[in-house]
Scaffold this active site. Structure first.
Site, PDB file in Angstrom:
ATOM      1  CG  HIS A 173      -5.210  -6.171   6.050  1.00 30.28           C
ATOM      2  ND1 HIS A 173      -5.020  -5.119   5.174  1.00 30.28           N
ATOM      3  CD2 HIS A 173      -6.440  -5.978   6.592  1.00 30.28           C
ATOM      4  CE1 HIS A 173      -6.082  -4.331   5.213  1.00 30.28           C
ATOM      5  NE2 HIS A 173      -6.956  -4.826   6.059  1.00 30.28           N
TER       6      HIS A 173
ATOM      7  CB  CYS B 145      -3.304  -2.187   5.234  1.00 32.16           C
ATOM      8  SG  CYS B 145      -3.026  -3.151   3.764  1.00 32.16           S
TER       9      CYS B 145
ATOM     10  CD  GLN C 169      -6.232  -1.041   2.270  1.00 32.57           C
ATOM     11  OE1 GLN C 169      -6.458  -1.281   3.450  1.00 32.57           O
ATOM     12  NE2 GLN C 169      -5.381  -1.736   1.547  1.00 32.57           N
TER      13      GLN C 169
END
Ligand SMILES: *[C@@H]1O[C@H](CO)[C@@H](O)[C@H](O)[C@H]1NC(C)=O
Length: 361
Positions: free
Chosen positions: A286, A150, A144
């Site tokens: 995340h 994410c 990423q």
């Protein structure tokens, strides 16, 4: 000759094996040797640093080296390594790489969407281990970069998985399309929710390929010409009942699942291999994807989690996260925000037993 001798010698020394970048105990002994180690690490990972920044970065590096070293000396089921994040503080690391702000976005969006249905509720097909990589339902690990996207990688991994399961085709799909075009509630590099991204893909009529709309790692304008080439469709999404690792198990047995975790700890930052039992909070920050589960030779149960920090992090880009702990939220909060795309087909809605089941579109 000299080189040969060195190779010969080093095989007798106990090297700290941190896969990819090794260091020797001796290198930690003095300020000078640490400084050399820092230079060696920088050239290994090609980390450019200005002279001005060097002192600060070296101070952080020294702190991190000692942390990695001490942790690896303890008899933990996982090891750390001096990866490409080794001269970032945990604060910098969190800001740069775990910026999905899942918790923040969940608070903004309120309750979960989707039907209350959990299609795997009564599923009895739960093998002792599952690895969707072996079934060809997982693409190469992606990266990423320094963009809090994410959530897009997590979403795409789950869609790639169900698409392979339903159509027998593994197609790498576009995170950038989500970053650029799914902007009504999600926020590109400033984070988002996988749930919302699944609904975007459904409404949008599908998602295009990585090749057609490649990843750039910055917030861009939605490119309508590329956005037209939708190839993979889904019919919606469902949530896995919250804080229920058994439910998550049933879901993962049937398809790769998007989950959110708290990845903001230094042990997570430097994870190298093994079953991660380290500290994590539950401030979900995340998005990742669970692509399987299993247990090691000592009977430690784990989830196979696919990350989006490139293949150098962890075990080739993956982490084995401890599974089945008393804490109902799961290790790092893995059971708090799990969801998966629904893709209907004319045949059995459950995942096929073998790879060779083909569904007609
Ligand atoms: C699971 O079984 C119960 C009891 O038979 C039923 O009410 C429920 O609808 C089933 N769930 C699904 C998702 O099929």
């Amino acid at each position: 000759m000299k080189k040969l001798l060195l190779i010969f010698l080093s095989s007798f020394l106990i090297l700290q094996t941190v896969r990819g970048f090794d260091y020797h105990d001796k290198e930690l002994e003095s300020e000078e040797s640490l400084s050399k180690l820092y230079e060696r690490w920088r050239s290994h990972h090609s980390v450019p640093r200005s002279l001005h920044e060097r002192e600060k970065r070296f101070n952080v590096f020294r702190h991190n080296v000692m942390h990695v070293h001490k942790t690896n000396k303890k008899n933990k089921p996982y090891k750390l390594k001096l990866n490409k994040f080794a001269d970032l503080t945990v604060h910098e690391f969190k800001n740069a790489y775990t910026g999905s702000n899942i918790k923040h976005h969940r608070m903004l969006q309120g309750l979960k969407r989707g039907s209350k249905r959990f299609m795997y509720e009564n599923s009895t097909r739960v093998p002792s281990s599952v690895d969707w990589r072996e079934k060809g339902a997982v693409t190469e690990v992606k990266n990423q970069g320094q963009c809090g996207s994410c959530w897009a990688f997590s979403t795409v991994a789950a869609v790639e998985g169900i698409n392979k399961i339903k159509t027998n085709k593994l197609v790498s799909l576009s995170e950038q399309e989500l970053v650029d075009c799914d902007t009504y509630q999600n926020e590109g590099c400033n984070g988002g929710l996988m749930e919302i991204a699944f609904e975007f893909i459904k409404k949008n009529g599908g998602i295009t390929t990585e090749d057609n709309y490649p990843y750039e790692g910055i917030d861009g304008k939605c490119d309508a010409s590329k956005d037209n080439g939708e190839v993979v469709t889904i019919d919606g999404h469902e949530n896995v009942p919250e804080n229920d690792e058994d439910a998550l198990l049933k879901a993962v047995a049937n398809q790769p699942v998007s989950v959110a975790i708290d990845a903001g700890s230094s042990n997570f930052q430097f994870y190298s291999e093994g079953v991660f039992t380290g500290y994590c909070g539950t401030e979900l920050n995340h998005g990742v994807a669970v692509v399987g589960y299993g247990s090691d030779s000592k009977g430690r149960k784990y989830w196979i989690v696919r990350n989006s920090w490139g293949p150098e992090w962890g075990e080739g880009g993956y982490i084995k996260l401890e599974r089945g702990i008393d804490d109902s939220e799961g290790r790092c909060g893995i059971a708090m925000e799990a969801s998966y795309p629904v893709k209907l087909s004319s045949s059995n809605p459950y995942a096929p037993e073998d790879d060779d089941v083909k569904d007609e579109l």
